[in-house]
Design an enzyme around this catalytic site. Structure first.
Site, short mmCIF file in Angstrom:
data_model
loop_
_atom_site.label_atom_id
_atom_site.label_comp_id
_atom_site.label_asym_id
_atom_site.label_seq_id
_atom_site.Cartn_x
_atom_site.Cartn_y
_atom_site.Cartn_z
CE LYS A 1 -3.97 1.65 2.77
NZ LYS A 1 -4.75 1.34 3.99
CB SER B 1 -7.70 3.41 3.73
OG SER B 1 -6.85 2.71 4.63
CB SER C 1 -8.11 0.55 6.54
OG SER C 1 -8.71 1.80 6.70
#
Length: 464
Positions: free
Chosen positions: A80, A155, A179
């Site tokens: 990420k 997220s 997330s």
């Protein structure tokens, strides 16, 4: 032969170990898959094919030299964009940080590399990693490969969308309010939120995080099989002294085989499809030989959710809102201003009282897990949201749907979402909680549930 990009991490590592495929061949297949489907998804927003192939060649060289291999040798993994990977921007979806190039790795990255993984690319996140939706003004929106009308979650929406579409075997994510778990739920795969301190993390590109983030933000894996989630967690959980919260949990004392489930704690309403998926998961677990007990009540979730939001924003509310406004991202402004307004002014006394109350909740939940080692509950009150449903319905509405997501981070114990099927094009699944240091209990229950799924399996890589 099955296309290499379709294989699980366990299958890929075994194929490479047996020299039935090279790491370079696997990397080439992963890059081809990325090139074929990522333009439609925008899940991976930064990658360097030459770097990927160089990593794979290094794995092949170790194999040729007879060197010992890590458990993920040659396995494609995504990272990420909000953690440090040397040579890449730690942008967190922000235009203001597009040029913030890391010079050293986050411990998560180092541990993946030690395990032999090949880092395939960097996945998208909302601005500030602050929504259950993945969109930002730097890289744009990520689409859900199951149904582009639905959020891919956030997220870690880029990680979930990439993994569901067969771009890599394991996706790295992080979770402070859902997330990892929510994107896994929304994209029809599996995701583990380890407990506090179980996976070391540290970004040299930024200052130390506030106390709320330190208590609640964790790093975790997403994958299409529970076995791969386990492999990802084992790789990520290597020791690193840069994280003062890190600890190694003792081995689980036994296979619990006892679980509880609760569909409506504190009167929380759930959509019929969501409750049906929970009861289906409980039946699958019982069919696997577990004793499963239905409960009317569990320790507080609504209060835990409010504590999560308060600890997230209370130490610097003006700075949080100002940063979102400076970025000019509508979703970030909505999320941060919404949380600050929902919590209201917080003085030092209330902040201290909240930390004290958190300790009491941790104690209450720990006692619960002494009686019931595993708890099943919904991932969310609703099926995965339509794109931008938060902006349409308001922050208060959002919090009411997401008590199941936002509550567990406040207690710092492991939680996992397991995909169990589809309702139309919308994924459904279950959330599994366990006590401190008992990630293996989540994984054991998750594997038993996932192994009893009826075809077509929702975790097959999506054909786009």
């Amino acid at each position: 032969m099955t296309e290499l990009w379709r294989l699980s991490a366990a299958q890929t590592a075994n194929l490479i170990r047996l020299k039935q495929a090279s790491a370079t061949e696997v990397a080439e297949a992963a890059l081809s898959r990325l090139a074929a489907v990522n333009p439609a998804l925008n899940a991976v927003v930064d990658h360097n094919p030459e770097d990927v192939l160089a990593q794979a060649a290094a794995v092949d060289a170790r194999i040729a030299a007879g060197a010992s291999l890590g458990p993920l040798a040659g396995v494609p993994v995504t990272i990420k964009i909000n953690i440090d990977q040397a040579g890449y921007a730690t942008s967190n979806g922000l235009r203001s940080k597009a040029g913030l190039i890391a010079t050293e790795n986050n411990p998560v990255v180092d541990n993946f590399l030690r395990a032999g993984a090949v880092l395939l690319g960097r996945t998208n996140t909302p601005a500030f990693s602050a929504r259950y939706f993945t969109d930002n003004r730097l890289h744009g929106a990520t689409l859900n490969p199951r149904d582009p009308r639905l959020t891919p979650g956030g997220s870690s929406g880029g990680a979930a969308a990439a993994t569901a579409a067969g771009i890599g075997c394991i996706g790295h994510g992080n979770d402070i309010g859902g997330s990892v778990r929510y994107p896994a739920y929304a994209c029809g795969i599996h995701g583990l939120r380890p407990g506090l301190g179980r996976v070391a993390t540290y970004n040299a590109t930024g200052p130390d995080r506030s106390i709320g983030f330190q208590l609640m933000s964790v790093q975790g894996p997403l994958a299409r099989t529970v076995q791969d989630v386990r492999l990802g967690f084992q790789a990520m959980a290597g020791r690193d002294t840069r994280d003062p919260w890190y600890f190694e949990a003792p081995a689980a004392p036994h296979d619990p085989r006892l679980a509880a489930f609760c569909a409506h704690p504190e009167g929380i309403d759930t959509a019929p499809e969501v409750e049906a998926a929970l009861r289906d998961a409980a039946e699958r677990l019982a069919d696997a030989g577990w004793t499963v007990v239905e409960l009317d009540a569990i320790p507080p979730l609504k209060e835990a959710s409010r504590i999560m939001h308060l600890l997230w924003v209370a130490d610097a509310p003006e700075r949080i809102v100002a940063a979102a406004e400076a970025e000019g991202d509508p979703g970030a402004i909505f999320a941060m201003r919404g949380a600050v307004d929902w919590i209201g002014p917080v003085g030092l006394t209330e902040f201290g009282d909240t930390l004290t109350r958190r300790a009491a909740l941790v104690r209450e939940w720990a006692a619960f897990f002494e009686t019931f080692p595993v708890l099943l509950m919904p991932p969310s009150s609703q099926l995965p949201f339509e794109v931008d449903a938060d902006l349409k319905n308001g922050f208060a509405w959002l919090t009411e749907q997401q008590y199941f997501m936002a509550g567990p981070p406040a207690i710092g114990m492991p939680a996992m979402t397991v995909s169990t099927g589809l309702s139309g094009t919308a994924p459904v699944g279950v959330q599994i909680l366990a006590g401190r240091g008992r990630e293996e209990f989540c994984l054991a229950a998750g594997e038993a549930i996932a192994d009893r799924g009826a075809p077509p399996a929702p975790i097959d890589p999506v054909s786009i």
